[in-house]
Design a protein around this motif. Structure first.
Motif, PDB file in Angstrom:
ATOM      1  N   GLY A 144      50.060  43.141  28.863  1.00 37.26           N
ATOM      2  CA  GLY A 144      49.404  43.054  27.580  1.00 37.26           C
ATOM      3  C   GLY A 144      49.463  44.450  26.762  1.00 37.26           C
ATOM      4  O   GLY A 144      50.186  45.344  27.438  1.00 37.26           O
ATOM      5  N   ARG A 150      50.677  47.116  19.740  1.00 37.12           N
ATOM      6  CA  ARG A 150      49.647  46.336  19.413  1.00 37.12           C
ATOM      7  C   ARG A 150      49.991  44.791  18.902  1.00 37.12           C
ATOM      8  O   ARG A 150      50.954  44.736  18.163  1.00 37.12           O
ATOM      9  N   ILE A 189      44.140  33.993  36.211  1.00 33.99           N
ATOM     10  CA  ILE A 189      42.886  34.389  36.597  1.00 33.99           C
ATOM     11  C   ILE A 189      41.755  33.369  36.583  1.00 33.99           C
ATOM     12  O   ILE A 189      40.903  33.422  36.882  1.00 33.99           O
ATOM     13  N   SER A 234      42.290  37.517  23.954  1.00 30.91           N
ATOM     14  CA  SER A 234      41.549  38.855  23.531  1.00 30.91           C
ATOM     15  C   SER A 234      41.510  38.892  22.085  1.00 30.91           C
ATOM     16  O   SER A 234      40.993  39.957  21.476  1.00 30.91           O
ATOM     17  N   LEU A 247      41.840  43.554  32.785  1.00 35.02           N
ATOM     18  CA  LEU A 247      42.207  43.552  31.438  1.00 35.02           C
ATOM     19  C   LEU A 247      42.541  42.152  30.766  1.00 35.02           C
ATOM     20  O   LEU A 247      42.323  41.726  29.593  1.00 35.02           O
TER      21      LEU A 247
END
Ligand code: A2R
Length: 320
Positions: A10, A181, A54, A79, A75
């Motif tokens: 990411g 980003r 995860i 998101s 992390l």
């Protein structure tokens, strides 16, 4: 020092990996077989990547057993706030159960790494004028499923520290941006649109959402340094805000970026970009973290935006 970064592919993961490698760490990262790896392709030779979802407990235990980390930076997450409205269940499962899987694997394997839990200013959600700037003691009133998932991650970290003495440090980072980003985030979205317009790939019309919102922006490279310091110098069981302490209207972001292009661009509001409930002002107070660790943001916001715009210019150049 062996370090595991979940969600290494990411935006933040790639910058943290760069920082850790430059500081001599042995860096392990979790990726999924279908993960886009362009953010870390330039580091691949130096990283040890392990396949892991995860949400799957056995998969998480395997990545922790294989990496035997001294430090874990967790992390990996769904998101993006707007996605959490469309996929609330996936957001909650990935963010909450994913973290639970890490804690349970650490307990089961009877190891004692330091664990960083990545919270967010979205946990504060609804904040009243007289509560600004926001300190860690402010009530948590999240306004999105994403915000709720981050509150749960935060509290689960607190509970596992209390109940099982896991070495957990929690942070709540306010907005952070910079090269790589994701384009769904406002600073990156504006930068990409400008780069597209400059190349003639988009009409000179900038599609925007709410320009009145005020956000507290930091550079991602300052933020990953803060994450490092959180585990180096932060106290386990504690939670720390990470932010610049200054706010800027989204309109101001647009103005700065417009100052960096020769293109003449018209602004058009896109109703699809307005959220069902939005936070008007997010301004943080990071005194607790600064006092504990000596951290200070170093990169000026204009430099962050310039690097982000140049990232998009380069990326479009490569594609053409
Ligand atoms: O979706 P992928 O395969 O490209 O990988 C993303 C990973 N991720 C997952 N990894 C394993 N199992 C999952 N079920 C799963 N879902 C997502 O998390 C990617 O590598 C990473 C998220 O990257 P970004 O969306 O770019 O987020 P960013 O800005 O780096 O945020 C890092 C942390 C998150 O906890 C945020 O909630 C917080 O900072 O603001």
């Amino acid at each position: 020092m062996r370090v595991l970064i979940t969600g290494i592919s990411g935006f933040v993961g790639s910058h943290l990996a760069e920082f850790l490698l430059a500081n001599g760490a042995e860096v392990y990262g979790s990726i999924r077989w279908r993960s886009q790896t362009e953010n870390i392709d330039h580091l691949k030779e130096k990283l040890k990547l392990i396949d892991c979802d995860i949400r799957d407990a056995s998969s998480v235990e395997k990545v922790i057993r294989e990496s035997k980390p001294d430090l874990i930076y967790h992390l990996a997450a769904q998101s993006f706030v707007p996605t959490s409205w469309n996929a609330p269940s996936e957001t909650l499962v990935t963010n909450i159960i994913g973290e639970l899987n890490i804690f349970e694997a650490v307990r089961h394997l009877q190891i004692a790494p330091k664990i960083h839990i990545t919270g967010s200013s979205e946990e504060y959600g609804l904040v009243y004028e007289n509560e600004l700037p926001i300190r860690e003691t402010n009530p948590l009133r999240p306004l999105s499923p994403y915000g709720v998932s981050k509150v749960a991650q935060d509290l689960l970290g607190w509970q596992y520290f209390q109940s099982y003495k896991l070495n957990i440090v929690r942070t709540r980072a306010f907005n952070h941006t910079g090269p790589r980003r994701g384009e769904v985030f406002v600073t990156s979205n504006f930068s990409k649109q400008i780069a597209m317009i400059e190349k003639g790939l988009q009409e000179p019309v900038m599609m925007v959402g709410n320009l009145e919102a005020r956000r507290d922006f930091s550079d991602v490279r300052d933020v990953v340094r803060a994450y490092w310091l959180a585990l180096e110098k932060g106290e386990v069981g504690e939670v720390y805000n990470i932010c610049s302490g200054k706010t800027r209207k989204i309109q101001e972001v647009l103005d700065i970026l417009f100052g960096m292009t020769k293109s003449k661009i018209e602004i058009k509001q896109d109703p699809a970009r307005i959220r069902p409930s939005d936070v008007t002002v997010l301004q943080g107070d990071s005194t607790k973290f600064r006092t504990k660790t000596g951290w200070n943001p170093e990169i000026p916001f204009e430099k962050t935006l310039e690097d982000l715009l140049n990232y998009w210019r380069k990326k479009l150049e490569k594609l053409s």
